[in-house]
Write an enzyme that holds these catalytic residues in place. Structure first.
Site, short mmCIF file in Angstrom:
data_model
loop_
_atom_site.label_atom_id
_atom_site.label_comp_id
_atom_site.label_asym_id
_atom_site.label_seq_id
_atom_site.Cartn_x
_atom_site.Cartn_y
_atom_site.Cartn_z
N SER A 124 4.54 -0.43 -24.81
CA SER A 124 4.12 -1.55 -23.92
C SER A 124 4.19 -1.17 -22.38
CB SER A 124 4.93 -2.61 -24.47
OG SER A 124 4.45 -3.96 -23.71
N ASP A 147 -1.24 -4.76 -19.72
CA ASP A 147 0.13 -3.98 -19.96
C ASP A 147 -0.64 -2.65 -20.80
OD1 ASP A 147 -0.01 -5.13 -22.27
OD2 ASP A 147 2.21 -4.87 -22.34
N ASP A 201 -0.22 -1.71 -23.68
CA ASP A 201 -0.74 -1.99 -25.01
C ASP A 201 -1.61 -3.24 -25.14
OD1 ASP A 201 1.64 -3.77 -24.72
OD2 ASP A 201 1.86 -3.68 -26.95
N ASP A 246 -1.37 -6.46 -24.77
CA ASP A 246 -0.93 -8.10 -25.01
C ASP A 246 -0.85 -8.88 -24.20
OD1 ASP A 246 1.38 -6.48 -24.44
OD2 ASP A 246 2.51 -7.38 -26.59
MG MG Z 1 2.91 -5.43 -24.25
#
Ligand code: MG
Length: 456
Positions: free
Chosen positions: A99, A242, A244, A246
């Site tokens: 992440s 960020d 990944d 999300d």
């Molecule tokens: Mg994330």
């Protein structure tokens, strides 16, 4: 990683080839495969990290060894993989990502069949399989297979388009700058915005797991390039993801970057206008701005413990369609009940098209709060009793103990005093309508905590 623990607050995380090794990843894969059961079908994908393909191979080996079939999506954002689980009616999924952590980290997240990350109880079950040698390997003729699932990003992009008034949005010709953090946020979102009639300028959009553009955590202080680019090209809005994708942090046309509670409040206000009385879910760490916006809009606010999985699960249990965190995670359940950076970007563009207002105008309508933070050292074994002491002291106030102790005062100020889950400290987050008051709250409660601690 301690002896009996694999999972932290957000999946399994560690330094590549120091804490998180291919050997560990194979065994984790086999433990996860045992947890799901033989012949189950799981999606698997990874973000831009240099170690992504290596860990993918290791985890796939473990999953196949336990008899699970893997559908490999390759490079994809966390929300695209979560959507893929539901869209293909799979039994779950694995995301190889750390992440927002720096490039030398990677991690393994497990997704349940509803597209939401596994619960704490499910993680404990996987840990027990791993540590108590309860892995069940399949015989040679029952091994799982690996298949390719190449269209996940395209399907995800098309799913978001269903939540847009396309002619209206396209007529606005918004210009958006996307800062993709050199990771998977650059895969689906820029083409999606172009298909919605936006002009898109990208920065840090090439996939590069060394993250040469900026660190993967989108914090206002690390997004100077986004701010400069928005101003230089005269864009209407900027968005930074960020690692990944999300979480998403936004910048207005003047280059001002906002923390996630500001944009979440914009979304809440417009959502409540269209859905009167709706339930809004947010962790108790969220700003009073969220409380004010929900109350003014006539919605029902549901507080949760801190953590995105808790928000998702509460939304599901309460049949709530909108949730959010101040770190830039917005959950829109008509699409999916998880944090989703591209969906959030489209929600904001929809609102700008609907209201005819710019992002800075929308945010200028919100009440202003000042935030002060503090921390005080406290041994882990004294955290519970200290928390109890604070609670007893403030019983007469408007207080919540859902996660730490949160106190709301009658003048609109508030403080959250919460033990850290990873360090021997208590953290204090105060907010008030003037900065002096916020600072005083932190100082007062730091003194109170120290006094209690000295007597324990
Ligand atoms: Mg994330």
């Amino acid at each position: 990683m301690s002896t009996r623990k694999l999972f932290g607050t957000n999946g399994i995380r560690g330094l590549v080839n120091v804490e998180l090794t291919p050997e560990l990843a194979i065994k984790v894969g086999a433990a996860i495969g045992t947890f799901f059961g033989r012949d189950k079908n799981l999606i698997l994908g990874f973000d831009a990290r240099t170690s992504g393909p290596m860990f993918a191979k290791a985890v796939i080996s473990g999953l196949n060894a336990s008899g699970c079939n893997v559908y490999l999506a390759g490079l994809a954002s966390t929300p695209a993989l979560q959507f893929g689980v539901k869209n293909h009616k799979l039994d779950g999924g694995i995301i190889i990502s750390a992440s927002h952590n720096p490039p030398e980290y990677n991690g393994i997240k497990v997704i349940w069949s509803d597209g939401i990350e596994t619960s704490h109880e499910q993680e404990t079950e996987i840990e027990s399989i791993y540590f108590d040698n309860k892995i069940v390997y399949a015989p040679w003729n029952k091994l799982g297979e690996k298949h390719e699932l190449p269209d996940v990003n395209e399907e995800y992009k098309n799913a978001i388009k269903r939540h847009v008034d396309l002619p209206k949005l396209a007529s606005k010709h918004f210009h958006v700058v996307v800062d993709a953090a050199n990771s998977v946020g650059g895969i689906a979102c820029p083409p999606l915005l172009r298909e919605l009639g936006c002009k898109v300028t990208t920065i840090n959009a090439n996939i590069d797991g060394t993250f040469p553009g900026r660190l993967p955590e989108p914090r206002p202080e690390s997004l100077a390039d986004l701010s400069k680019t928005v101003k230089a090209v005269g864009a209407d809005m900027g968005v930074a993801f960020d690692g990944d994708a999300d979480r998403s942090i936004f910048c207005d046309g003047n280059g001002t970057i906002y923390w996630g509670d500001k944009t979440f409040a914009v979304v809440i206000k417009q959502y409540l206008l269209k859905n009167p009385g709706a339930k809004i879910v947010t962790p108790v760490s969220s700003s009073t701005l969220i409380k004010d916006t929900v109350e003014t809009g006539g919605g029902e606010l549901i507080w949760t413990k801190v953590g995105s999985v808790t928000v998702s699960q509460t939304m599901k249990a309460e049949n709530a369609n909108l949730g959010g965190e101040e770190n830039g995670g917005i959950f829109y359940r008509p699409h999916q009940a998880v944090r989703d950076g591209a969906m959030t970007t489209v929600l904001l563009l929809n609102i700008m098209a609907d209201t005819g207002k710019s992002l800075d105008e929308l945010i200028a309508e919100e009440p202003q709060y000042f935030i002060e933070k503090g921390k005080i050292e406290c041994p882990d074994n004294k955290k519970e009793i200290l928390q109890q002491k604070i609670y007893e002291q403030v019983q007469t106030e408007n207080v919540s103990t859902i996660d730490g102790v949160k106190i709301w005062f009658s003048d609109g100020s508030a403080i959250l005093i919460r033990p850290s889950g990873t360090e021997p400290v208590f953290r204090l987050y105060a907010e008030a309508k003037d900065s002096d008051k916020a600072l005083k709250l932190v100082e007062n409660y730091t003194a109170i905590l120290k006094e209690f601690l000295s007597k324990l």
